[in-house]
Design a protein around this motif. Structure first.
Motif, mmCIF file in Angstrom:
data_model
loop_
_atom_site.group_PDB
_atom_site.id
_atom_site.type_symbol
_atom_site.label_atom_id
_atom_site.label_comp_id
_atom_site.label_asym_id
_atom_site.label_seq_id
_atom_site.Cartn_x
_atom_site.Cartn_y
_atom_site.Cartn_z
ATOM 1 N N ASN A 208 8.626 -6.312 -10.181
ATOM 2 C CA ASN A 208 8.924 -7.080 -8.972
ATOM 3 C C ASN A 208 8.072 -6.610 -7.800
ATOM 4 N N ALA A 209 7.856 -5.297 -7.699
ATOM 5 C CA ALA A 209 7.002 -4.785 -6.618
ATOM 6 C C ALA A 209 5.575 -5.280 -6.787
ATOM 7 N N PHE B 278 4.440 -16.922 -8.469
ATOM 8 C CA PHE B 278 4.763 -15.500 -8.604
ATOM 9 C C PHE B 278 6.267 -15.304 -8.414
ATOM 10 N N ILE C 139 4.665 -8.104 -8.225
ATOM 11 C CA ILE C 139 4.641 -9.539 -7.901
ATOM 12 C C ILE C 139 4.564 -9.734 -6.386
ATOM 13 N N ARG C 140 5.343 -8.932 -5.650
ATOM 14 C CA ARG C 140 5.293 -9.051 -4.184
ATOM 15 C C ARG C 140 3.894 -8.718 -3.668
ATOM 16 N N ARG C 141 3.273 -7.689 -4.242
ATOM 17 C CA ARG C 141 1.941 -7.302 -3.800
ATOM 18 C C ARG C 141 0.909 -8.377 -4.137
ATOM 19 N N LEU D 196 10.034 -13.669 -8.798
ATOM 20 C CA LEU D 196 10.644 -12.359 -9.011
ATOM 21 C C LEU D 196 11.661 -12.444 -10.152
ATOM 22 N N ARG E 52 15.179 -11.932 -11.646
ATOM 23 C CA ARG E 52 16.494 -11.889 -11.031
ATOM 24 C C ARG E 52 17.573 -11.399 -11.995
ATOM 25 N N SER F 241 11.777 -3.079 -11.944
ATOM 26 C CA SER F 241 11.583 -2.876 -10.500
ATOM 27 C C SER F 241 10.102 -2.790 -10.160
ATOM 28 N N ASP G 35 1.479 -11.547 -4.367
ATOM 29 C CA ASP G 35 1.684 -12.677 -3.458
ATOM 30 C C ASP G 35 1.016 -12.408 -2.115
ATOM 31 N N GLU G 36 1.052 -11.150 -1.673
ATOM 32 C CA GLU G 36 0.384 -10.792 -0.417
ATOM 33 C C GLU G 36 -1.131 -10.892 -0.552
#
Length: 592
Positions: A358-359, A338, A361-363, A340, A342, A355, A365-366
């Motif tokens: 990317n948010a 996953f 992808i972070r979610r 981000l 850049r 944006s 990963d969690e």
């Protein structure tokens, strides 16, 4: 299954969408505008050219009309000449007097008219009197007249133009005829024949036939072609049709396409000569200058398209390049990776999209960290499901034991009821799918009816009439049993007489039909009207709770509409003490 459309704009890549947008927004409008502008100018030139030709030819026709009046006036010189009248009437005493009269007065009159009017080729008077001397070429006997026998019957005081053409020469022979009467205008004494030179209508023909690609047709008053000049090759059928259109048109000119060529069709009429002139001219050879303008217009439009294409490319590329970079990065994402993005992130819509990505992808990963816990919950649910199956299996085994004891005690009815009830429980309790085939649904209903027949004995007569392919027709699980139960419990069981239950299944190209008809107690009109209103959606289903029955039918109706679409549903008819009919209408293809 519904077929996917061959073309779906939403599924195209953004580059293809931009290309389609360019074609629709820029390319096609410019081409259409160029064609519209060219056609407007072209049609304007055509109208001006046709109107100019009309003015020129009408002027020539006026000149021809003046010349014909001068030719016709020659008759008055003969009719008002007393020597000519005396000669034609035979009023002379001797041959010498006849010869002297002719040479002194009549022949000079012929010479004067011929010399003063160059449009007259020759003149001949055909004498009605058969006695006397004939001086040629000025005089001839009426028996020698061979041109048109109808001219011999021409009334006094009436002149007539006649056109002759022998078919071998393109020139038109024009003759003007007029009867000459005696002094009192009581008797025909001669027929004046004035032959006109081709120079009379030659200017008209030259003004019409000015193009190397044109046809000219001259027609008499009967609309028969007497002369023609053809420089355009036309079939006989095309020529005949164009001539017919020239006479039927309300305007004096029109444009028509023949064999891929645009022709200007003009028609003129010389009233004094009783002649029609039809000119067919190939337009493209006339408007050579317009063709040059056409090429200039094409070059201008092409240059404008190139300029707009460059501007469009600069605007589109600034948007699509960043989207393509983001799309390329997103293809790297899989279930274990996953990354981000850049790259450059601006504050426009594309930047907001980046944006948000990317948010997300972070979610994601969690969320991966919760996989093990979710797997444990799934296994626990499976274990609880296995526990839930223990009770149905225990019930099935108990019913099977009851069936075996009943058979051992020689009680076939109890055995059959236990066996059938077990099949019903298996169908209704252990089914893990929400849909089944119509064949399985019918078999389940038959098992239910068997139990009711054992309970009601001879009071229940059942018949099945299946005229449809139901083996592979998918339907909601447990669809028919509530309807059959209503017919038996609320209908047939409430009357003491023998009741009948009929289940009929048939189909057409669009629908599958299932009719359940009973001869039970029926229902009152108010209750039927309420149920019908709820079924068609005009009243709230909560109103059915005030009476007995109806909720099962309503639930089945809702399930059918959800499964097959709004065209499907239940229709119900009933009459008190006469029975009830319930019709299921199931749309084909809805579940394919």
């Amino acid at each position: 299954m519904k077929k996917k459309p061959a073309f779906n704009y939403q599924n195209l890549s953004i580059v293809k969408k931009m290309a389609i947008g360019y074609i629709v927004i820029i390319f096609i409008p410019i081409i259409l505008f160029g064609l519209f502008l060219y056609n407007q100018n072209y049609n304007s030139f055509l109208e001006e050219y046709a109107q100019g030709r009309q003015k020129i030819v009408n002027q020539v026709l006026n000149n021809v009309s003046v010349s014909t009046v001068q030719i016709e006036s020659a008759y008055q010189l003969f009719q008002n000449n007393s020597n000519t009248i005396a000669y034609l009437s035979g009023n002379y005493r001797s041959d010498f007097e006849q010869v002297s009269n002719f040479l002194t007065y009549i022949r000079p009159l012929f010479s004067y008219i011929l010399s003063s009017n160059r449009m007259i080729d020759s003149m001949t008077i055909y004498m009605e009197q058969q006695n006397g001397m004939i001086f040629r070429p000025e005089m001839a006997k009426m028996d020698e007249f061979k041109l048109d026998e109808s001219m011999k019957k021409l009334p006094l005081g009436v002149g007539k133009w006649i056109t002759y053409n022998n078919g071998s020469e393109p020139d038109i022979n024009l003759h003007y005829f007029h009867k000459i009467g005696n002094r009192n205008f009581e008797q025909d004494i001669g027929l004046l024949d004035i032959k006109v030179t081709p120079n009379l209508i030659k200017p008209l023909l030259e003004s019409l036939n000015t193009n190397s690609k044109s046809n000219l047709y001259v027609l008499d008053q009967d609309r028969q072609v007497i002369s023609h000049i053809e420089k355009i090759s036309l079939s006989k059928d095309s020529e005949k049709a164009l001539l017919a259109d020239a006479f039927q048109a309300n305007t004096k000119y029109a444009y028509q396409n023949v064999n891929g060529n645009k022709l200007l069709i003009e028609s003129f009429y010389a009233d004094t000569l009783k002649l029609h002139f039809v000119m067919m001219e190939q337009v493209d050879d006339v408007f050579i200058g317009i063709k040059k303008n056409k090429y200039v217009l094409v070059l201008t439009v092409a240059t404008l398209l190139l300029l707009l294409s460059g501007i469009y490319y600069l605007i589109a590329s600034s948007i699509t390049k960043r989207i393509l970079k983001l799309s390329k990065h997103m293809r790297q994402v899989d279930e274990n990776y996953f990354p981000l993005y850049r790259g450059e992130i601006n504050k426009d819509e594309v930047g907001h999209l980046t944006s948000s990505y990317n948010a997300m992808i972070r979610r994601m990963d969690e969320l991966v960290n919760t996989v093990h816990r979710s797997e444990m919950l799934r296994k626990e649910s499976a274990y609880l499901m296995m526990q839930a199956q223990i009770k149905p299996h225990f019930l099935y085994n108990t019913l099977e034991s009851i069936r075996m004891i009943a058979e051992a005690n020689d009680d076939p009815e109890a055995a059959e009821m236990s066996y059938t009830l077990g099949k019903l429980f298996r169908y209704s309790l252990s089914g893990t799918k929400s849909e089944t085939s119509l064949r399985e649904e019918v078999d389940n209903v038959k098992d239910y009816i068997k139990i009711q027949q054992i309970r009601l004995a001879d009071r229940l007569q059942v018949s099945f009439d299946i005229d449809a392919a139901i083996d592979n027709f998918i339907c909601p699980h447990y669809m028919l049993q509530p309807i059959i139960e209503n017919s038996i419990v609320h209908g047939i069981a409430n009357v003491r007489k023998q009741g009948s239950l009929s289940i009929r299944i048939w189909e057409d190209y669009t629908f599958m039909f299932i009719a359940v008809v009973d001869s039970g107690a029926g229902m009152e009109e108010e209750r039927l009207a309420l149920i019908q209103a709820v079924l068609n959606g005009s009243m709230d289903a909560k109103l059915l709770q005030k009476g007995e029955g109806g909720l099962g039918i309503m639930n089945v109706n809702e399930r059918v509409k959800m499964f097959y679409g709004e065209r499907s549903g239940i229709q119900m008819e009933s009459k008190l003490n006469a029975g009830t009919t319930c019709l299921l209408k199931l749309a084909k293809g809805a579940t394919q």
